[in-house]
Structure formats: C-alpha cells, structure tokens
Design a protein around this motif. Structure first.
Motif, PDB file in Angstrom:
ATOM      1  N   ALA A  96       0.846  -1.191   0.000  1.00  0.00           N
ATOM      2  CA  ALA A  96       0.000   0.000   0.000  1.00  0.00           C
ATOM      3  C   ALA A  96       0.880   1.238   0.000  1.00  0.00           C
ATOM      4  CB  ALA A  96      -0.907  -0.013   1.226  1.00  0.00           C
ATOM      5  N   LEU A  97       0.488   2.182  -0.801  1.00  0.00           N
ATOM      6  CA  LEU A  97       1.278   3.397  -0.906  1.00  0.00           C
ATOM      7  C   LEU A  97       0.983   4.333   0.257  1.00  0.00           C
ATOM      8  CD1 LEU A  97       0.968   4.163  -4.717  1.00  0.00           C
ATOM      9  CD2 LEU A  97       2.882   3.120  -3.522  1.00  0.00           C
ATOM     10  N   THR A  98       2.014   4.671   0.958  1.00  0.00           N
ATOM     11  CA  THR A  98       1.880   5.662   2.022  1.00  0.00           C
ATOM     12  C   THR A  98       2.248   7.011   1.433  1.00  0.00           C
ATOM     13  OG1 THR A  98       2.508   4.051   3.691  1.00  0.00           O
ATOM     14  CG2 THR A  98       2.696   6.384   4.288  1.00  0.00           C
ATOM     15  N   PRO A  99       1.337   7.956   1.483  1.00  0.00           N
ATOM     16  CA  PRO A  99       1.660   9.259   0.884  1.00  0.00           C
ATOM     17  C   PRO A  99       2.955   9.809   1.467  1.00  0.00           C
ATOM     18  CG  PRO A  99      -0.660   9.168   1.475  1.00  0.00           C
ATOM     19  CD  PRO A  99      -0.013   7.939   2.055  1.00  0.00           C
ATOM     20  N   SER A 100       3.908   9.990   0.605  1.00  0.00           N
ATOM     21  CA  SER A 100       5.197  10.511   1.023  1.00  0.00           C
ATOM     22  C   SER A 100       5.825  11.193  -0.174  1.00  0.00           C
ATOM     23  CB  SER A 100       6.101   9.390   1.538  1.00  0.00           C
ATOM     24  OG  SER A 100       7.353   9.896   1.942  1.00  0.00           O
ATOM     25  N   PRO A 101       5.446  12.406  -0.445  1.00  0.00           N
ATOM     26  CA  PRO A 101       5.937  13.081  -1.641  1.00  0.00           C
ATOM     27  C   PRO A 101       7.452  13.083  -1.697  1.00  0.00           C
ATOM     28  CG  PRO A 101       4.233  14.373  -0.555  1.00  0.00           C
ATOM     29  CD  PRO A 101       4.585  13.255   0.366  1.00  0.00           C
TER      30      PRO A 101
ATOM     31  N   GLY B 257      12.118  28.115  -0.594  1.00  0.00           N
ATOM     32  CA  GLY B 257      10.950  27.724   0.170  1.00  0.00           C
ATOM     33  C   GLY B 257       9.821  27.328  -0.757  1.00  0.00           C
ATOM     34  N   ARG B 258       8.646  27.062  -0.182  1.00  0.00           N
ATOM     35  CA  ARG B 258       7.489  26.635  -0.986  1.00  0.00           C
ATOM     36  C   ARG B 258       6.479  27.750  -1.171  1.00  0.00           C
ATOM     37  NH1 ARG B 258       4.342  22.359   1.837  1.00  0.00           N
ATOM     38  NH2 ARG B 258       4.580  23.889   3.496  1.00  0.00           N
ATOM     39  N   ALA B 259       6.128  28.418  -0.085  1.00  0.00           N
ATOM     40  CA  ALA B 259       5.053  29.407  -0.095  1.00  0.00           C
ATOM     41  C   ALA B 259       5.652  30.812  -0.117  1.00  0.00           C
ATOM     42  CB  ALA B 259       4.167  29.226   1.134  1.00  0.00           C
ATOM     43  N   LEU B 260       5.687  31.419  -1.289  1.00  0.00           N
ATOM     44  CA  LEU B 260       6.300  32.732  -1.447  1.00  0.00           C
ATOM     45  C   LEU B 260       5.225  33.766  -1.771  1.00  0.00           C
ATOM     46  CD1 LEU B 260       8.738  30.770  -1.808  1.00  0.00           C
ATOM     47  CD2 LEU B 260       9.678  32.418  -3.434  1.00  0.00           C
ATOM     48  N   CYS B 261       5.349  34.919  -1.170  1.00  0.00           N
ATOM     49  CA  CYS B 261       4.418  36.018  -1.433  1.00  0.00           C
ATOM     50  C   CYS B 261       5.093  37.073  -2.293  1.00  0.00           C
ATOM     51  CB  CYS B 261       3.956  36.664  -0.125  1.00  0.00           C
ATOM     52  SG  CYS B 261       2.864  38.092  -0.367  1.00  0.00           S
ATOM     53  N   ALA B 262       4.426  37.465  -3.373  1.00  0.00           N
ATOM     54  CA  ALA B 262       4.855  38.619  -4.163  1.00  0.00           C
ATOM     55  C   ALA B 262       4.342  39.852  -3.422  1.00  0.00           C
ATOM     56  CB  ALA B 262       4.274  38.543  -5.563  1.00  0.00           C
ATOM     57  N   MET B 263       5.161  40.379  -2.548  1.00  0.00           N
ATOM     58  CA  MET B 263       4.718  41.399  -1.593  1.00  0.00           C
ATOM     59  C   MET B 263       4.515  42.753  -2.256  1.00  0.00           C
ATOM     60  SD  MET B 263       6.460  42.331   2.096  1.00  0.00           S
ATOM     61  CE  MET B 263       7.113  43.981   1.831  1.00  0.00           C
ATOM     62  N   VAL B 264       3.427  43.419  -1.868  1.00  0.00           N
ATOM     63  CA  VAL B 264       3.236  44.804  -2.306  1.00  0.00           C
ATOM     64  C   VAL B 264       4.291  45.676  -1.636  1.00  0.00           C
ATOM     65  CG1 VAL B 264       0.736  44.456  -2.573  1.00  0.00           C
ATOM     66  CG2 VAL B 264       1.638  45.449  -0.450  1.00  0.00           C
TER      67      VAL B 264
ATOM     68  N   LEU C 151       0.509  22.646 -10.488  1.00  0.00           N
ATOM     69  CA  LEU C 151       1.944  22.575 -10.748  1.00  0.00           C
ATOM     70  C   LEU C 151       2.665  21.857  -9.613  1.00  0.00           C
ATOM     71  CD1 LEU C 151       4.147  23.363 -12.747  1.00  0.00           C
ATOM     72  CD2 LEU C 151       4.426  25.518 -11.516  1.00  0.00           C
ATOM     73  N   TYR C 152       2.228  22.096  -8.392  1.00  0.00           N
ATOM     74  CA  TYR C 152       2.841  21.420  -7.244  1.00  0.00           C
ATOM     75  C   TYR C 152       2.661  19.907  -7.343  1.00  0.00           C
ATOM     76  CZ  TYR C 152       4.404  21.166  -2.341  1.00  0.00           C
ATOM     77  OH  TYR C 152       5.102  20.917  -1.180  1.00  0.00           O
TER      78      TYR C 152
ATOM     79  N   SER D 119      -1.978  26.364   3.378  1.00  0.00           N
ATOM     80  CA  SER D 119      -2.665  25.152   3.823  1.00  0.00           C
ATOM     81  C   SER D 119      -2.897  24.175   2.673  1.00  0.00           C
ATOM     82  CB  SER D 119      -3.987  25.502   4.505  1.00  0.00           C
ATOM     83  OG  SER D 119      -4.940  25.988   3.565  1.00  0.00           O
ATOM     84  N   VAL D 120      -2.997  24.679   1.452  1.00  0.00           N
ATOM     85  CA  VAL D 120      -3.166  23.804   0.288  1.00  0.00           C
ATOM     86  C   VAL D 120      -1.934  22.907   0.129  1.00  0.00           C
ATOM     87  CG1 VAL D 120      -3.461  23.733  -2.217  1.00  0.00           C
ATOM     88  CG2 VAL D 120      -4.666  25.472  -0.872  1.00  0.00           C
ATOM     89  N   LEU D 121      -0.760  23.505   0.198  1.00  0.00           N
ATOM     90  CA  LEU D 121       0.473  22.726   0.058  1.00  0.00           C
ATOM     91  C   LEU D 121       0.672  21.786   1.242  1.00  0.00           C
ATOM     92  CD1 LEU D 121       3.014  25.399  -1.278  1.00  0.00           C
ATOM     93  CD2 LEU D 121       1.261  24.102  -2.506  1.00  0.00           C
ATOM     94  N   ASP D 122       0.346  22.266   2.432  1.00  0.00           N
ATOM     95  CA  ASP D 122       0.502  21.429   3.621  1.00  0.00           C
ATOM     96  C   ASP D 122      -0.387  20.188   3.533  1.00  0.00           C
ATOM     97  OD1 ASP D 122       2.330  23.195   4.686  1.00  0.00           O
ATOM     98  OD2 ASP D 122       0.893  24.196   6.004  1.00  0.00           O
ATOM     99  N   ALA D 123      -1.618  20.365   3.067  1.00  0.00           N
ATOM    100  CA  ALA D 123      -2.524  19.224   2.935  1.00  0.00           C
ATOM    101  C   ALA D 123      -1.994  18.246   1.895  1.00  0.00           C
ATOM    102  CB  ALA D 123      -3.922  19.695   2.557  1.00  0.00           C
ATOM    103  N   PHE D 124      -1.510  18.754   0.784  1.00  0.00           N
ATOM    104  CA  PHE D 124      -0.979  17.865  -0.252  1.00  0.00           C
ATOM    105  C   PHE D 124       0.225  17.086   0.267  1.00  0.00           C
ATOM    106  CE2 PHE D 124       1.465  16.623  -3.925  1.00  0.00           C
ATOM    107  CZ  PHE D 124       0.491  16.159  -4.803  1.00  0.00           C
ATOM    108  N   ASP D 125       1.118  17.761   0.970  1.00  0.00           N
ATOM    109  CA  ASP D 125       2.305  17.086   1.499  1.00  0.00           C
ATOM    110  C   ASP D 125       1.955  16.029   2.541  1.00  0.00           C
ATOM    111  OD1 ASP D 125       4.018  18.454  -0.124  1.00  0.00           O
ATOM    112  OD2 ASP D 125       4.697  19.867   1.399  1.00  0.00           O
ATOM    113  N   ALA D 126       0.828  16.211   3.217  1.00  0.00           N
ATOM    114  CA  ALA D 126       0.374  15.227   4.200  1.00  0.00           C
ATOM    115  C   ALA D 126      -0.358  14.058   3.543  1.00  0.00           C
ATOM    116  CB  ALA D 126      -0.530  15.902   5.225  1.00  0.00           C
TER     117      ALA D 126
END
Length: 324
Positions: A20-25, A33-40, A222-223, A244-251
């Motif tokens: 059985a595949l255990t999710p482990s990206p 990093g993963r989550a980058l903000c294009a800051m104003v 894309l992720y 939270s989108v990336l965190d959920a996917f990684d989990a």
C-alpha cells in the motif's frame, strides 16, 4: 493394479501485491521555500516609500506561513520605484524577517546593464536571490534572451529565479532555452506565468529547476506534478489559507488540498480577474483590512469603493469558511 494419478502442475506463482502506498511526496527542489508572497510595496499617504509599513507587513506574512518574500516584482510596483528605494526595501525587510524567510529581489528591466546593477545592489542589501523577468518591449530573440540571463547570473553571487510572463513582456522563455539556462549553476528557479503546462512539465522532467506557479489558479496543479511551490499576490491577504493547500498535499490529503484550493478561487478571481492589476486589488483590500499598503503609484489608480467592498466580501467568505 492402482494407477498413479498424475501430479498436477504447480500453479503459477501469484505475484505479491504491491505494498500500500503511504503518501510521502518525493523531495522536490525548494530553492527559496514553498510558499512565497509577491509582496506589495507599502507607500505612505503622500506616496513615499513606507519602510515601517514594509517591515510590519513582511513580519505578518512570514508569521502567517510565508517561506519567502519576493520584493519589487510586478506586484511590488517595480516599474515606479527607484533603484535606491528597491535597495532600501530589501534591507528593511531583511531586518524585519531575519533568517525566518528568504528574500528574492526583483531586478529585471528592459536594459541588461541596468539589470546587472540592480542584481549587485540587491546582493549588497541582503537579498537571498534575484527575480529576473525577460527584457520587455524590445522583444529579444531567444539567443539574445539566453545571453541576457547568463550575464545577470554572472553579475553577482546570488541564485537566479527566471520570470516567464510573456503576457507582460511580449517574449516567451521557450522550454528549450530554459533547458540550456538550467545548466548555469546559479540559475536555480522559475516563476512560471507562461500558461504552458506542457512546456513547464517538459522542463521539470529534464532539469533540477525549482518551478514556482506564478498564476494563482495553478498553485496545486503545478505542485502536484513536481513544482516547488508558488509566488502569490493573493498571499498578501491570506498567506495561511494558501499555504494550507500545500501542507494538505504534502500530508497525503490530496482531496483536502483540492477543496482548500477551490475555496480560495472566489477571492483569487476577485483579485486577479477583475480587470484590475493584482497590485491595485491587493492594496485596496489590505488597506480596508487596516494593514500596511498605502496608495498605488501612477499610472495605476486605486480601486473604487464598490470594488473594495466586493473584495472584502470574498475575503470574509473565505476566512470564515472552515479550512478543515
């Protein structure tokens, strides 16, 4: 006389079931990093650079989950900030976030010599990397474009994130050009706004470049195929919800990641598909929330009250919606 019964043939061995595949990206490149903000870029009421506001906003974004901040990009109004302001902004944000997040400084211009100067200044001011857009308006051919990026990469010791956004520059960084540029040791990442998912995957599959979604609707897609994360304008207002989108996917919670991505789409559409630049909508909403932003600089014009009310309503619906 008893006749011996023939020995039945041995059954063909049944291959073992796959475990059985255990999710482990698999580990993926994450240059900044993963989550980058294009800051104003916050301005005062009179339009001057607001360094105190920039420090406050940067600290809020990092505390809410941003791994990195991209300064002086399109969202940061790079066309209307001076070289001195760009360097001062990097130094102020570095002071505010320390080593809690990476800082990528936008240095791309239509002039190679000017871009080299900005790259060196960003390094001196404390940036961790530079974002370099294709030279705009002059529309150089691919050979000249490749030479431009190589010169920038050689100009400082900072790693380079290429910015592919042909809708603004008029010039695509073609996948084959990306493949050649990936051979340069300091060209490590791409902010992809090409809307060419096939081309992005071609480069992903053949290089070690860290691919960041620059289009909000492509973050998860894309992720999921090996991208490194995103560079987001919408993260100025909801950094935690996007992460939270990336965190959920990684989990391994892929269905949850999809739900969270979909929940954010109303705000994404309101901010990025309203006919106004993301800078205008982000600053309008930030200001309405009492966060550092200030006015935009001409030729941009501020969002009107009706637009801001619509943005605020979409924001409220998202943040009051359970993330679980």
């Amino acid at each position: 006389m008893t006749t011996a019964r023939p020995t039945p043939p041995s059954p063909t061995p049944t291959p073992p079931l796959a475990p059985a595949l255990t999710p482990s990206p698999a580990p993926r490149p994450a240059a900044f990093g993963r989550a980058l903000c294009a800051m104003v870029t916050p301005f005062t009421g009179t339009g001057a650079l607001d360094l105190d506001g920039a420090r406050l906003l940067a600290d809020r974004l990092v505390s809410a989950g941003c791994d990195g901040l991209v300064l002086s990009g399109t969202t940061g109004e790079s066309p209307t900030t001076s070289d001195t302001e760009k360097a001062e902004l990097v130094a102020a944000v570095r002071e505010a976030v320390g080593d809690r997040a990476s800082i990528v400084a936008g240095v791309g211009t239509a002039d190679t010599r000017h871009t080299l100067e900005l790259a060196r200044a960003a390094e001196k001011a404390g940036a961790d990397g530079v974002l370099v857009v294709s030279p705009y308006y002059s529309r150089p051919p691919q050979e000249a474009l490749e030479a431009h990026f190589r010169e920038v990469a050689d100009a400082s010791g900072l790693p380079v994130m290429l910015y592919d956004i042909p809708g603004r520059t008029g010039t695509r960084i073609e996948p084959d050009t990306m493949l050649r540029l990936a051979e340069h040791p300091r060209i490590v990442a791409v902010k992809d706004c090409s809307y060419d998912f096939l081309g992005a995957q071609k480069v992903l599959s053949r290089t070690e470049l860290a691919y960041y979604a620059g289009c909000e609707e492509h973050h998860l897609a894309l992720y999921a195929v090996g991208g490194a994360g995103y560079v987001s304008t919408v993260a100025n207002v909801v950094p935690d919800r996007l992460r939270s989108v990336l965190d959920a996917f990684d989990a391994g919670e892929t269905s949850q990641a999809a739900r969270l991505q979909q929940q954010a789409m109303e705000l994404v559409e309101s901010m990025m598909a309203s006919g106004l630049p993301g800078t205008v909508t982000a600053k309008g909403l930030l200001g309405d929330l009492g966060l550092p932003a200030g006015p935009v600089r001409a030729p941009l014009r501020p969002a009107d009250r009706r637009t801001i009310d619509g943005l605020r309503a979409a924001y409220e619906r998202l943040v009051t919606h359970p993330a679980a």
